[in-house]
Design a protein around this motif. Structure first.
Motif, short mmCIF file in Angstrom:
data_model
loop_
_atom_site.label_atom_id
_atom_site.label_comp_id
_atom_site.label_asym_id
_atom_site.label_seq_id
_atom_site.Cartn_x
_atom_site.Cartn_y
_atom_site.Cartn_z
N ASN A 1 0.80 -1.24 -0.07
CA ASN A 1 0.02 0.12 -0.13
C ASN A 1 0.94 1.25 0.00
O ASN A 1 2.12 1.24 0.07
CB ASN A 1 -1.03 -0.08 1.14
CG ASN A 1 -0.42 -0.13 2.50
OD1 ASN A 1 0.96 0.22 2.92
ND2 ASN A 1 -1.12 -0.89 3.32
N GLU B 1 0.83 4.91 -8.53
CA GLU B 1 0.03 6.20 -9.14
C GLU B 1 -0.69 6.78 -8.04
O GLU B 1 -0.96 7.92 -7.86
CB GLU B 1 -0.91 5.71 -10.11
CG GLU B 1 -0.09 5.32 -11.77
CD GLU B 1 -1.12 4.94 -12.52
OE1 GLU B 1 -2.18 4.43 -12.22
OE2 GLU B 1 -0.41 4.76 -13.78
N GLU B 2 -1.25 6.19 -7.11
CA GLU B 2 -1.93 6.75 -5.72
C GLU B 2 -0.92 7.56 -5.17
O GLU B 2 -1.15 8.54 -4.58
CB GLU B 2 -2.49 5.76 -5.04
CG GLU B 2 -3.82 4.80 -5.22
CD GLU B 2 -4.31 3.89 -4.43
OE1 GLU B 2 -3.87 3.96 -3.20
OE2 GLU B 2 -4.75 3.04 -4.82
N PRO C 1 0.57 -4.51 -12.30
CA PRO C 1 -0.51 -3.91 -12.16
C PRO C 1 -1.01 -3.41 -10.83
O PRO C 1 -1.32 -2.32 -10.68
CB PRO C 1 -1.81 -4.74 -12.69
CG PRO C 1 -1.34 -5.65 -13.67
CD PRO C 1 0.24 -5.88 -13.03
N TRP C 2 -0.70 -4.26 -9.92
CA TRP C 2 -1.11 -3.75 -8.57
C TRP C 2 0.07 -2.96 -8.07
O TRP C 2 -0.34 -2.12 -7.22
CB TRP C 2 -1.31 -5.08 -7.54
CG TRP C 2 0.14 -6.03 -7.66
CD1 TRP C 2 -0.11 -7.00 -8.50
CD2 TRP C 2 1.05 -6.44 -6.78
NE1 TRP C 2 1.27 -8.03 -8.48
CE2 TRP C 2 1.88 -7.21 -7.49
CE3 TRP C 2 1.64 -5.42 -5.65
CZ2 TRP C 2 3.06 -7.59 -6.72
CZ3 TRP C 2 2.90 -6.01 -5.28
CH2 TRP C 2 3.59 -7.00 -5.79
N LYS D 1 1.67 -0.74 -10.00
CA LYS D 1 1.37 0.41 -10.77
C LYS D 1 0.20 1.27 -10.13
O LYS D 1 0.13 2.21 -9.93
CB LYS D 1 0.86 0.32 -12.09
CG LYS D 1 0.91 1.43 -12.98
CD LYS D 1 0.69 0.71 -14.40
CE LYS D 1 1.03 2.03 -15.40
NZ LYS D 1 1.23 1.98 -17.02
N LYS D 2 -1.11 0.58 -9.56
CA LYS D 2 -1.99 1.18 -8.88
C LYS D 2 -1.44 1.80 -7.59
O LYS D 2 -1.88 3.20 -7.40
CB LYS D 2 -3.11 0.04 -8.62
CG LYS D 2 -4.40 0.63 -7.80
CD LYS D 2 -5.35 -0.38 -7.26
CE LYS D 2 -6.40 0.07 -6.84
NZ LYS D 2 -7.10 -0.86 -6.08
#
Length: 171
Positions: free
Chosen positions: A92, A167-168, A160-161, A163-164
């Motif tokens: 996270n 970006e946050e 992808p996880w 990258k998410k």
């Protein structure tokens, strides 16, 4: 080839001879020599690098690079670099830490992750450059890995996880 032209000088008995040399045969000979040496010379052959790839096993290998045996560096835009040692579900914005390209900081991160690794022979550094990263930062990261004397590293695209979360964090 060469021709001699005789001219009489006006008002005197002296004759002046002009000599003119035709260079056409010399040029022909030069081109013949050039073509001869071009056809008889060995041109450099392309060098092929032999990659020592492991043999394929009938059984797929177990995941030897787990979260504790690796450290992942994400090279971002604006000279930013992030790192983590988390699994897919655990990553996270608080786990994705930022550092700078100072060789001391990156070497400390790598050595700490290496010392915490349960199987030190399988310790791997993973580099994930983003689309916005620049080449200089990528080379700096490779230099820092060379300084830390770790030979096992990989370069891959961001998952992808990851990258998410990335970006946050940069918003």
């Amino acid at each position: 080839m060469a021709e001699v032209i005789a001219q009489e000088k006006s008002g005197g008995k002296q004759r002046k001879k002009l000599i003119r040399v035709d260079m056409t045969p010399m040029v022909d000979l030069g081109f013949l020599l050039i073509t001869f040496f071009m056809f008889t010379t060995n041109f450099t052959k392309p060098n092929v690098m032999d990659l020592g790839l492991p043999a394929k096993s009938p059984t797929p290998p177990k995941n030897v690079v787990d979260n504790k045996n690796q450290v992942t560096f994400i090279i971002g835009k604006d000279n930013r670099i992030f790192y983590h040692q988390e699994a897919k579900g655990d990553l996270n914005t608080s786990n994705l830490k930022e550092t700078d390209y100072n060789g001391v900081n990156i070497s400390k991160i790598i050595s700490k992750a290496y010392n915490d690794a349960p199987i030190k022979d399988n310790f791997t550094i993973i580099i994930e450059p983003t689309d916005d990263s620049n080449y200089k930062n990528f080379v700096d990261m490779l230099d820092n890995i060379a300084i830390s004397k770790k030979e096992r590293y990989g370069i891959t695209d961001m998952k992808p996880w990851e990258k998410k979360v990335y970006e946050e964090l940069i918003k």
